[in-house]
Design a protein around this motif. Structure first.
Motif, PDB file in Angstrom:
ATOM      1  N   LEU A   1       0.827  -1.200   0.000  1.00 21.07           N
ATOM      2  CA  LEU A   1       0.000   0.000   0.000  1.00 21.07           C
ATOM      3  C   LEU A   1       0.866   1.257   0.000  1.00 21.07           C
ATOM      4  CD1 LEU A   1      -2.702   1.472   0.225  1.00 21.07           C
ATOM      5  CD2 LEU A   1      -2.613   1.107   2.700  1.00 21.07           C
ATOM      6  N   ILE A   2       1.913   1.252   0.793  1.00 23.25           N
ATOM      7  CA  ILE A   2       2.754   2.442   0.916  1.00 23.25           C
ATOM      8  C   ILE A   2       3.644   2.638  -0.304  1.00 23.25           C
ATOM      9  CG2 ILE A   2       4.660   3.476   2.226  1.00 23.25           C
ATOM     10  CD1 ILE A   2       3.405   2.132   4.723  1.00 23.25           C
ATOM     11  N   ASN A   3       4.243   1.566  -0.792  1.00 26.34           N
ATOM     12  CA  ASN A   3       5.228   1.665  -1.872  1.00 26.34           C
ATOM     13  C   ASN A   3       4.665   1.374  -3.256  1.00 26.34           C
ATOM     14  OD1 ASN A   3       7.897   2.121  -0.358  1.00 26.34           O
ATOM     15  ND2 ASN A   3       6.966   0.419   0.754  1.00 26.34           N
ATOM     16  N   GLY A   4       3.512   0.759  -3.313  1.00 25.82           N
ATOM     17  CA  GLY A   4       2.841   0.566  -4.591  1.00 25.82           C
ATOM     18  C   GLY A   4       2.914  -0.847  -5.129  1.00 25.82           C
ATOM     19  N   TRP A   5       1.853  -1.204  -5.862  1.00 29.82           N
ATOM     20  CA  TRP A   5       1.781  -2.461  -6.578  1.00 29.82           C
ATOM     21  C   TRP A   5       1.918  -2.166  -8.066  1.00 29.82           C
ATOM     22  CZ3 TRP A   5      -2.147  -1.322  -2.903  1.00 29.82           C
ATOM     23  CH2 TRP A   5      -2.124  -2.098  -1.733  1.00 29.82           C
ATOM     24  N   ALA A   6       2.812  -2.861  -8.733  1.00 30.57           N
ATOM     25  CA  ALA A   6       2.918  -2.710 -10.189  1.00 30.57           C
ATOM     26  C   ALA A   6       1.636  -3.236 -10.805  1.00 30.57           C
ATOM     27  CB  ALA A   6       4.129  -3.474 -10.711  1.00 30.57           C
ATOM     28  N   ASP A   7       1.014  -2.425 -11.639  1.00 32.00           N
ATOM     29  CA  ASP A   7      -0.281  -2.826 -12.177  1.00 32.00           C
ATOM     30  C   ASP A   7      -0.376  -2.445 -13.640  1.00 32.00           C
ATOM     31  OD1 ASP A   7      -2.890  -4.000 -11.679  1.00 32.00           O
ATOM     32  OD2 ASP A   7      -2.666  -3.247  -9.642  1.00 32.00           O
ATOM     33  N   ALA A   8      -1.573  -2.173 -14.094  1.00 32.04           N
ATOM     34  CA  ALA A   8      -1.842  -2.012 -15.521  1.00 32.04           C
ATOM     35  C   ALA A   8      -1.095  -0.833 -16.125  1.00 32.04           C
ATOM     36  CB  ALA A   8      -3.350  -1.825 -15.735  1.00 32.04           C
ATOM     37  N   ALA A   9      -0.740  -0.977 -17.382  1.00 32.54           N
ATOM     38  CA  ALA A   9      -0.252   0.146 -18.203  1.00 32.54           C
ATOM     39  C   ALA A   9       0.965   0.848 -17.614  1.00 32.54           C
ATOM     40  CB  ALA A   9      -1.376   1.147 -18.442  1.00 32.54           C
ATOM     41  N   GLY A  10       1.820   0.098 -16.926  1.00 34.31           N
ATOM     42  CA  GLY A  10       3.049   0.683 -16.427  1.00 34.31           C
ATOM     43  C   GLY A  10       2.880   1.614 -15.247  1.00 34.31           C
ATOM     44  N   VAL A  11       1.773   1.486 -14.486  1.00 35.26           N
ATOM     45  CA  VAL A  11       1.578   2.327 -13.315  1.00 35.26           C
ATOM     46  C   VAL A  11       1.778   1.513 -12.047  1.00 35.26           C
ATOM     47  CG1 VAL A  11      -0.046   3.832 -14.508  1.00 35.26           C
ATOM     48  CG2 VAL A  11      -0.914   1.922 -13.127  1.00 35.26           C
ATOM     49  N   ARG A  12       2.057   2.233 -10.951  1.00 30.98           N
ATOM     50  CA  ARG A  12       2.055   1.647  -9.623  1.00 30.98           C
ATOM     51  C   ARG A  12       0.911   2.268  -8.842  1.00 30.98           C
ATOM     52  NH1 ARG A  12       6.380  -1.443  -8.641  1.00 30.98           N
ATOM     53  NH2 ARG A  12       5.898  -1.558  -6.398  1.00 30.98           N
ATOM     54  N   VAL A  13       0.090   1.420  -8.233  1.00 29.56           N
ATOM     55  CA  VAL A  13      -1.017   1.884  -7.411  1.00 29.56           C
ATOM     56  C   VAL A  13      -0.554   1.880  -5.959  1.00 29.56           C
ATOM     57  CG1 VAL A  13      -3.344   1.380  -6.593  1.00 29.56           C
ATOM     58  CG2 VAL A  13      -2.778   1.051  -9.007  1.00 29.56           C
ATOM     59  N   ARG A  14      -0.639   3.033  -5.312  1.00 32.21           N
ATOM     60  CA  ARG A  14      -0.169   3.164  -3.936  1.00 32.21           C
ATOM     61  C   ARG A  14      -1.004   4.189  -3.187  1.00 32.21           C
ATOM     62  NH1 ARG A  14       2.159   8.067  -3.726  1.00 32.21           N
ATOM     63  NH2 ARG A  14       3.298   8.861  -5.545  1.00 32.21           N
ATOM     64  N   GLN A  15      -0.787   4.242  -1.874  1.00 26.56           N
ATOM     65  CA  GLN A  15      -1.448   5.247  -1.052  1.00 26.56           C
ATOM     66  C   GLN A  15      -0.889   6.636  -1.358  1.00 26.56           C
ATOM     67  OE1 GLN A  15      -0.779   5.051   3.242  1.00 26.56           O
ATOM     68  NE2 GLN A  15      -2.962   5.381   3.555  1.00 26.56           N
ATOM     69  N   ALA A  16      -1.775   7.608  -1.349  1.00 28.99           N
ATOM     70  CA  ALA A  16      -1.358   8.979  -1.645  1.00 28.99           C
ATOM     71  C   ALA A  16      -0.504   9.557  -0.529  1.00 28.99           C
ATOM     72  CB  ALA A  16      -2.585   9.858  -1.867  1.00 28.99           C
ATOM     73  N   ARG A  17       0.400  10.452  -0.926  1.00 31.21           N
ATOM     74  CA  ARG A  17       1.247  11.195  -0.001  1.00 31.21           C
ATOM     75  C   ARG A  17       0.942  12.689  -0.143  1.00 31.21           C
ATOM     76  NH1 ARG A  17       6.042   8.086  -3.003  1.00 31.21           N
ATOM     77  NH2 ARG A  17       5.632   5.970  -2.184  1.00 31.21           N
ATOM     78  N   ALA A  18       1.477  13.462   0.781  1.00 29.22           N
ATOM     79  CA  ALA A  18       1.214  14.903   0.753  1.00 29.22           C
ATOM     80  C   ALA A  18       1.635  15.522  -0.578  1.00 29.22           C
ATOM     81  CB  ALA A  18       1.938  15.590   1.916  1.00 29.22           C
ATOM     82  N   GLY A  19       2.741  15.058  -1.139  1.00 20.37           N
ATOM     83  CA  GLY A  19       3.217  15.611  -2.398  1.00 20.37           C
ATOM     84  C   GLY A  19       2.343  15.299  -3.592  1.00 20.37           C
ATOM     85  N   ASP A  20       1.369  14.383  -3.420  1.00 14.49           N
ATOM     86  CA  ASP A  20       0.463  14.017  -4.518  1.00 14.49           C
ATOM     87  C   ASP A  20      -0.800  14.868  -4.537  1.00 14.49           C
ATOM     88  OD1 ASP A  20       2.188  11.813  -5.033  1.00 14.49           O
ATOM     89  OD2 ASP A  20       1.089  10.578  -3.586  1.00 14.49           O
ATOM     90  N   LEU A  21      -1.030  15.667  -3.501  1.00 18.73           N
ATOM     91  CA  LEU A  21      -2.333  16.309  -3.341  1.00 18.73           C
ATOM     92  C   LEU A  21      -2.672  17.266  -4.479  1.00 18.73           C
ATOM     93  CD1 LEU A  21      -2.294  16.899   0.509  1.00 18.73           C
ATOM     94  CD2 LEU A  21      -3.827  15.377  -0.763  1.00 18.73           C
ATOM     95  N   SER A  22      -1.682  17.963  -5.003  1.00 20.21           N
ATOM     96  CA  SER A  22      -1.957  18.883  -6.107  1.00 20.21           C
ATOM     97  C   SER A  22      -2.457  18.122  -7.329  1.00 20.21           C
ATOM     98  CB  SER A  22      -0.691  19.677  -6.454  1.00 20.21           C
ATOM     99  OG  SER A  22      -0.928  20.527  -7.560  1.00 20.21           O
ATOM    100  N   ALA A  23      -1.808  17.001  -7.647  1.00 23.33           N
ATOM    101  CA  ALA A  23      -2.235  16.194  -8.797  1.00 23.33           C
ATOM    102  C   ALA A  23      -3.620  15.606  -8.561  1.00 23.33           C
ATOM    103  CB  ALA A  23      -1.215  15.084  -9.057  1.00 23.33           C
TER     104      ALA A  23
END
Length: 258
Positions: free
Chosen positions: A21-43
């Protein structure tokens, strides 16, 4: 193999863990799904209007302070008992302000592309207003204080609402929304949730999308009964022109695929 051993083996095969959850799971289309961090809030704030919602200030604060999803992380470490214990401790500290405890069960996920950054997000949480509304249908002769404690806790541990699934327009039809929903479902089911639902606008293709992810889709305006969560029939209604989509789960079940 015992039931517990099978569940542990299944969890391991999926990589369903706090680390994932924290570091991400490699998933579809070359993305990693993970829990959001403060630096992600703008996106995230730029993406969620695509789902017709905004990013609430309380959720921003919870992500920034790193307690959003803290109960879910406990559940991924120690199972439903650890999840329930974490939330019980939060309610004991601030029962008169249950929103803080509810935010410990909030899930904000991002899909991060290795080259293009954050291209998708999902927001889900136990909807505190549903628990509050449910209190209105309780019999008049019950102990209101005790009933409030029970209903608020049941709402926090059994019911989660998907508030937004948003993917950048250039990244759609590549399985990113499905990947976000898959991890959302797995995490909440692992922690013992009984009902996962959301409300969708009349956007063409959305009903088919959620059905492909294993959700039931209701007719526009049809109510959703909260019986499974609260043990008493009480209905919630979608917004104007919206329809509910939902999945119900039996206690103790794990759904590794869809």
């Amino acid at each position: 193999m015992s039931k517990g051993s099978r569940l542990r083996a299944r969890k391991k095969s999926e990589g369903l863990s706090e680390h994932g959850l924290i570091n991400g799971w490699a998933d579809a289309a070359g993305v990693r799904v993970r829990q959001a961090r403060a630096g992600d809030l703008s996106a995230i704030a730029d993406l969620v209007p695509l789902a017709g919602v905004g990013l609430e200030d309380v959720l921003r604060e919870a992500v920034t302070a790193e307690f959003a999803g803290a109960a879910l992380r406990s559940g991924l470490r120690g199972g439903p008992d650890a999840f329930h214990r974490h939330l019980a401790e939060q309610f004991a500290r601030s029962f008169d302000d249950p929103l803080q405890a509810y935010l410990h069960a909030a899930l904000v996920l991002v899909a991060e592309h290795r080259d293009r950054g954050i291209v998708g997000t999902l927001i889900a949480y136990p909807p505190i207003n549903v628990a509050d509304d449910h209190l209105q249908v309780l019999p008049a002769d019950v102990d209101r204080r005790e009933a409030q404690r029970r209903v608020v806790m049941l709402g926090a541990i059994g019911l989660a609402k998907i508030k937004a699934v948003a993917v950048a327009e250039a990244e759609r039809r590549r399985g990113i929304g499905a990947a976000l929903l898959k991890r959302c479902r797995q995490i909440y089911v692992h922690c013992g949730y009984l009902l996962l639902y959301g409300a969708m606008p009349p956007t063409p293709g959305l009903s088919a999308f959620y059905r492909r992810q294993g959700f039931d889709v209701m007719e526009p305006g049809a109510p959703l009964d909260m019986w499974m969560v609260f043990g008493v029939h009480s209905r919630i209604l979608p917004g104007a022109d919206e329809r509910f989509f939902f999945r119900r789960f039996q206690p103790g079940t794990v759904h590794p695929g869809r």
